[in-house]
Design an enzyme around this catalytic site. Sequence first.
Site, mmCIF file in Angstrom:
data_model
loop_
_atom_site.group_PDB
_atom_site.id
_atom_site.type_symbol
_atom_site.label_atom_id
_atom_site.label_comp_id
_atom_site.label_asym_id
_atom_site.label_seq_id
_atom_site.Cartn_x
_atom_site.Cartn_y
_atom_site.Cartn_z
ATOM 1 N N HIS A 1 73.556 48.079 78.750
ATOM 2 C CA HIS A 1 74.247 46.935 78.763
ATOM 3 C C HIS A 1 74.863 46.356 77.444
ATOM 4 C CE1 HIS A 1 71.003 45.606 81.927
ATOM 5 N NE2 HIS A 1 71.961 46.017 82.765
ATOM 6 N N LYS B 1 66.579 40.884 93.667
ATOM 7 C CA LYS B 1 65.588 41.167 92.622
ATOM 8 C C LYS B 1 64.713 40.290 92.189
ATOM 9 C CE LYS B 1 68.892 44.565 91.031
ATOM 10 N NZ LYS B 1 69.798 44.959 89.598
ATOM 11 N N ARG C 1 77.789 54.092 85.619
ATOM 12 C CA ARG C 1 77.236 55.042 85.250
ATOM 13 C C ARG C 1 77.101 56.274 86.049
ATOM 14 N NH1 ARG C 1 71.528 51.867 85.351
ATOM 15 N NH2 ARG C 1 72.870 51.296 87.268
ATOM 16 N N SER D 1 67.663 48.992 84.036
ATOM 17 C CA SER D 1 66.443 47.784 83.644
ATOM 18 C C SER D 1 65.315 48.250 84.711
ATOM 19 C CB SER D 1 67.173 46.618 84.342
ATOM 20 O OG SER D 1 67.993 46.236 83.300
HETATM 21 O O1 PNS Z 1 72.429 43.365 87.321
HETATM 22 P P1 PNS Z 1 72.668 43.152 88.725
HETATM 23 O O2 PNS Z 1 71.657 42.760 89.702
HETATM 24 O O3 PNS Z 1 72.887 44.411 89.550
HETATM 25 O O4 PNS Z 1 73.745 42.371 88.916
HETATM 26 C C1 PNS Z 1 74.450 42.102 90.312
HETATM 27 C C2 PNS Z 1 75.264 40.577 89.975
HETATM 28 C C3 PNS Z 1 74.299 39.566 89.474
HETATM 29 C C4 PNS Z 1 76.449 40.912 89.239
HETATM 30 C C5 PNS Z 1 75.501 40.131 91.539
HETATM 31 O O5 PNS Z 1 74.442 40.130 92.304
HETATM 32 C C6 PNS Z 1 76.364 39.020 91.465
HETATM 33 O O6 PNS Z 1 77.555 39.172 91.213
HETATM 34 N N1 PNS Z 1 75.972 37.731 92.028
HETATM 35 C C7 PNS Z 1 76.380 36.339 92.085
HETATM 36 C C8 PNS Z 1 76.677 36.097 93.549
HETATM 37 C C9 PNS Z 1 78.186 36.142 94.063
HETATM 38 O O7 PNS Z 1 79.015 35.804 93.456
HETATM 39 N N2 PNS Z 1 78.088 36.831 94.957
HETATM 40 C C10 PNS Z 1 79.359 37.173 95.865
HETATM 41 C C11 PNS Z 1 80.541 37.983 95.386
HETATM 42 S S1 PNS Z 1 79.856 39.526 94.625
#
Ligand code: PNS
Length: 161
Positions: free
Chosen positions: A18, A42, A96, A133
């Site tokens: 990150h 999560k 990745r 993570s």
């Molecule tokens: O580290 P992660 O959990 O893989 O990150 C995922 C994350 C938080 C970036 C994704 O779940 C997200 O963008 N959540 C926000 C909700 C949202 O806007 N959803 C709709 C469009 S993707």
Amino acid sequence: MSRVAVVPGSFDPVTLGHLDVIERAARLFDEVRVVVVHNPDKPGGLFAPAQRVAIIQQAVADAGLPASVVVDDFGAGLLADYCTQFGATALVKGIRSHTDLVYETPMAIVNEHLAGVETVFVLPKPENAQVSSTLVRQVISLGGDVAPFVPAAVLEAVRAR
Ligand code: PNS
């Protein structure tokens, strides 16, 4: 005009991968907002969101990243709305593997549709390409050493638990 990017994630905990992505974003954009998002997929994480923010702030400072990198607890809601609120025109994500690309592509398309925000994919250093993570959390929960995978701020927070 100042170019603002958002680096979103669960960051539970933040890893060297990150940090690599955040550093790359800081080189590309005038302001980088690292945003802790509460991902409902999560639940029940290792650290509370406020702790994740504090850990990332410490890691960013320790890495000597510029003050243009700010860390924020977004909570829940649409990331696209957050981008609009802060004038961010881009999201920066690390890729990745092909699995990451498959996971990220639909989100990139939806975010572009919702707010016209562009998703910029960056490749981490090869040594960070296998860090996640999820694995770090598992190793911590089983008492293993995660020092090669996370910034010192995470190790300190783990010791303080
Ligand atoms: O580290 P992660 O959990 O893989 O990150 C995922 C994350 C938080 C970036 C994704 O779940 C997200 O963008 N959540 C926000 C909700 C949202 O806007 N959803 C709709 C469009 S993707």
